[in-house]
Design a protein around this motif. Structure first.
Motif, PDB file in Angstrom:
ATOM      1  N   VAL A  10       0.840  -1.203   0.000  1.00  0.00           N
ATOM      2  CA  VAL A  10       0.000   0.000   0.000  1.00  0.00           C
ATOM      3  C   VAL A  10       0.874   1.252   0.000  1.00  0.00           C
ATOM      4  N   LEU A  11       1.908   1.262   0.812  1.00  0.00           N
ATOM      5  CA  LEU A  11       2.784   2.437   0.891  1.00  0.00           C
ATOM      6  C   LEU A  11       3.535   2.671  -0.417  1.00  0.00           C
ATOM      7  N   ARG A  12       3.946   1.600  -1.075  1.00  0.00           N
ATOM      8  CA  ARG A  12       4.681   1.753  -2.331  1.00  0.00           C
ATOM      9  C   ARG A  12       3.790   2.287  -3.446  1.00  0.00           C
ATOM     10  N   ASP A  13       2.493   2.008  -3.362  1.00  0.00           N
ATOM     11  CA  ASP A  13       1.560   2.497  -4.382  1.00  0.00           C
ATOM     12  C   ASP A  13       1.058   3.913  -4.095  1.00  0.00           C
ATOM     13  N   ALA A  14       1.325   4.409  -2.879  1.00  0.00           N
ATOM     14  CA  ALA A  14       0.797   5.719  -2.481  1.00  0.00           C
ATOM     15  C   ALA A  14       1.641   6.846  -3.062  1.00  0.00           C
ATOM     16  N   GLU A  16       1.652   9.840  -1.564  1.00  0.00           N
ATOM     17  CA  GLU A  16       1.986  10.715  -0.453  1.00  0.00           C
ATOM     18  C   GLU A  16       2.040   9.894   0.826  1.00  0.00           C
ATOM     19  N   PRO A  17       2.636  10.438   1.892  1.00  0.00           N
ATOM     20  CA  PRO A  17       2.677   9.694   3.150  1.00  0.00           C
ATOM     21  C   PRO A  17       1.276   9.357   3.651  1.00  0.00           C
ATOM     22  N   LEU A  18       1.118   8.167   4.240  1.00  0.00           N
ATOM     23  CA  LEU A  18      -0.172   7.710   4.746  1.00  0.00           C
ATOM     24  C   LEU A  18      -0.115   7.580   6.264  1.00  0.00           C
ATOM     25  N   THR A  19      -1.193   7.967   6.923  1.00  0.00           N
ATOM     26  CA  THR A  19      -1.271   7.861   8.371  1.00  0.00           C
ATOM     27  C   THR A  19      -1.729   6.456   8.769  1.00  0.00           C
ATOM     28  N   VAL A  20      -1.633   6.176  10.052  1.00  0.00           N
ATOM     29  CA  VAL A  20      -2.097   4.887  10.557  1.00  0.00           C
ATOM     30  C   VAL A  20      -3.571   4.680  10.235  1.00  0.00           C
ATOM     31  N   ARG A  21      -4.367   5.734  10.368  1.00  0.00           N
ATOM     32  CA  ARG A  21      -5.803   5.620  10.095  1.00  0.00           C
ATOM     33  C   ARG A  21      -6.057   5.226   8.645  1.00  0.00           C
ATOM     34  N   HIS A  22      -5.334   5.845   7.718  1.00  0.00           N
ATOM     35  CA  HIS A  22      -5.512   5.507   6.306  1.00  0.00           C
ATOM     36  C   HIS A  22      -5.067   4.083   6.014  1.00  0.00           C
ATOM     37  N   LEU A  23      -3.948   3.692   6.608  1.00  0.00           N
ATOM     38  CA  LEU A  23      -3.433   2.349   6.371  1.00  0.00           C
ATOM     39  C   LEU A  23      -4.343   1.289   6.980  1.00  0.00           C
ATOM     40  N   ALA A  24      -4.891   1.562   8.165  1.00  0.00           N
ATOM     41  CA  ALA A  24      -5.797   0.609   8.793  1.00  0.00           C
ATOM     42  C   ALA A  24      -7.036   0.379   7.927  1.00  0.00           C
ATOM     43  N   ALA A  25      -7.540   1.467   7.327  1.00  0.00           N
ATOM     44  CA  ALA A  25      -8.699   1.326   6.443  1.00  0.00           C
ATOM     45  C   ALA A  25      -8.340   0.549   5.180  1.00  0.00           C
ATOM     46  N   GLY A  45      14.030  -0.552   8.866  1.00  0.00           N
ATOM     47  CA  GLY A  45      14.471   0.331   7.800  1.00  0.00           C
ATOM     48  C   GLY A  45      13.645   0.239   6.532  1.00  0.00           C
ATOM     49  N   ALA A  46      12.476  -0.419   6.599  1.00  0.00           N
ATOM     50  CA  ALA A  46      11.644  -0.580   5.406  1.00  0.00           C
ATOM     51  C   ALA A  46      10.719   0.602   5.176  1.00  0.00           C
ATOM     52  N   VAL A  47      10.372   1.334   6.229  1.00  0.00           N
ATOM     53  CA  VAL A  47       9.512   2.508   6.085  1.00  0.00           C
ATOM     54  C   VAL A  47      10.126   3.674   6.844  1.00  0.00           C
ATOM     55  N   ALA A  48       9.727   4.859   6.452  1.00  0.00           N
ATOM     56  CA  ALA A  48      10.139   6.088   7.136  1.00  0.00           C
ATOM     57  C   ALA A  48       8.885   6.822   7.588  1.00  0.00           C
ATOM     58  N   ALA A  49       8.991   7.575   8.685  1.00  0.00           N
ATOM     59  CA  ALA A  49       7.856   8.313   9.219  1.00  0.00           C
ATOM     60  C   ALA A  49       8.250   9.763   9.449  1.00  0.00           C
ATOM     61  N   ARG A  50       7.308  10.664   9.191  1.00  0.00           N
ATOM     62  CA  ARG A  50       7.536  12.085   9.461  1.00  0.00           C
ATOM     63  C   ARG A  50       6.210  12.735   9.823  1.00  0.00           C
ATOM     64  N   PRO A  51       6.240  13.821  10.583  1.00  0.00           N
ATOM     65  CA  PRO A  51       4.994  14.500  10.954  1.00  0.00           C
ATOM     66  C   PRO A  51       4.271  15.031   9.723  1.00  0.00           C
ATOM     67  N   ARG A  59       0.447  15.164  20.358  1.00  0.00           N
ATOM     68  CA  ARG A  59       1.440  14.505  19.518  1.00  0.00           C
ATOM     69  C   ARG A  59       1.091  14.700  18.051  1.00  0.00           C
ATOM     70  N   PRO A  60       2.082  15.008  17.207  1.00  0.00           N
ATOM     71  CA  PRO A  60       1.793  15.188  15.781  1.00  0.00           C
ATOM     72  C   PRO A  60       1.435  13.866  15.122  1.00  0.00           C
ATOM     73  N   ARG A  61       0.583  13.928  14.092  1.00  0.00           N
ATOM     74  CA  ARG A  61       0.285  12.730  13.317  1.00  0.00           C
ATOM     75  C   ARG A  61       1.496  12.385  12.469  1.00  0.00           C
ATOM     76  N   LEU A  62       1.723  11.110  12.289  1.00  0.00           N
ATOM     77  CA  LEU A  62       2.840  10.664  11.481  1.00  0.00           C
ATOM     78  C   LEU A  62       2.337  10.114  10.154  1.00  0.00           C
ATOM     79  N   GLY A  63       3.066  10.458   9.102  1.00  0.00           N
ATOM     80  CA  GLY A  63       2.797   9.897   7.784  1.00  0.00           C
ATOM     81  C   GLY A  63       3.920   8.941   7.421  1.00  0.00           C
ATOM     82  N   TYR A  64       3.560   7.794   6.864  1.00  0.00           N
ATOM     83  CA  TYR A  64       4.542   6.746   6.573  1.00  0.00           C
ATOM     84  C   TYR A  64       4.748   6.589   5.064  1.00  0.00           C
ATOM     85  N   THR A  65       5.996   6.370   4.694  1.00  0.00           N
ATOM     86  CA  THR A  65       6.342   6.106   3.300  1.00  0.00           C
ATOM     87  C   THR A  65       7.265   4.890   3.247  1.00  0.00           C
TER      88      THR A  65
END
Length: 206
Positions: A10-14, A16-25, A45-51, A59-65
């Motif tokens: 899912v992350l490789r097809d995205a 933009e960065p995706l949040t936990v909520r988007h990924l859970a859905a 080291g397979a994914v990176a996260a940033r606010p 706490r800021p939301r994190l987006g994953y790539t």
């Protein structure tokens, strides 16, 4: 496909960065489960996260790539070389198999998901480790050995690590009630390069 593989896909097809909520859905799993696996993927080291989003209180939301790890860029030969060297070093130790088993248990315990059913969790961990497992009633067939050369050269060491890995997952604390399980047998090189693990209840009963 394991949950971690689904998340990576899912992350490789995205775009933009995706949040936990988007990924859970996207994968149809609870956010707590998704967050657990994202933490493991980030540590590996397979994914990176940033606010992401606007700054505000809390706490800021994190987006994953997804990012290409070294394992995606080569054939993993350097890891097989390292595995072979470590297996040979342990083989020369009086308690080499025991130390290998303990190392495997520690690794399995660290990678276990406390919210998952033990056998399902074990299959997920083995899948992520590259064993291509297939569950067969009270057995798990390991269709691929990620360190086949080391296993053939030093089976007592390599198979002890693998058995410990499985037992470490099964012994990990769980949030729900589940019967205690143990690896009662691990047969190496069954049907060619495949291995067969037998899982029983604590006390030796299948």
């Amino acid at each position: 496909m394991s949950l971690r593989q689904e998340l990576l896909a899912v992350l490789r097809d995205a775009d933009e960065p995706l949040t936990v909520r988007h990924l859970a859905a996207a994968v149809g799993r609870p956010p707590t489960t998704v967050r657990f696996h994202l933490d493991r993927l980030q540590r590996d080291g397979a994914v990176a996260a940033r606010p992401v989003g606007q700054a505000g209180p809390g706490r800021p939301r994190l987006g994953y790539t997804a990012r290409r790890a070294s394992a995606d860029r080569d054939d993993g030969s350097e890891y097989r070389l390292l595995a072979g060297a470590l297996a040979e070093a342990l083989a020369d130790h009086p308690d080499g198999p025991g130390r290998a088993l303990a190392a495997g248990v520690a690794l399995g315990s660290a990678r276990a998901n406390p919210d998952a059913e033990p056998l399902d969790d074990l299959v997920d961990v083995l899948t992520d480790a590259g064993f291509a497992p297939v569950a067969e009633a009270d057995r798990i067939r390991l269709c691929r050995c990620p360190f086949l050369e080391a296993a053939r050269a030093q089976p007592a060491i390599t198979c002890s690590v693998h058995r410990g890995l499985m037992q470490g997952v099964l012994d990990a604390p769980r949030t729900g009630d589940a019967p205690a399980r143990q690896v009662t047998a691990l047969e190496a090189f069954v049907d060619g390069d495949q291995c067969l693990a037998t899982i029983g209840t604590a006390g030796g009963q299948r």
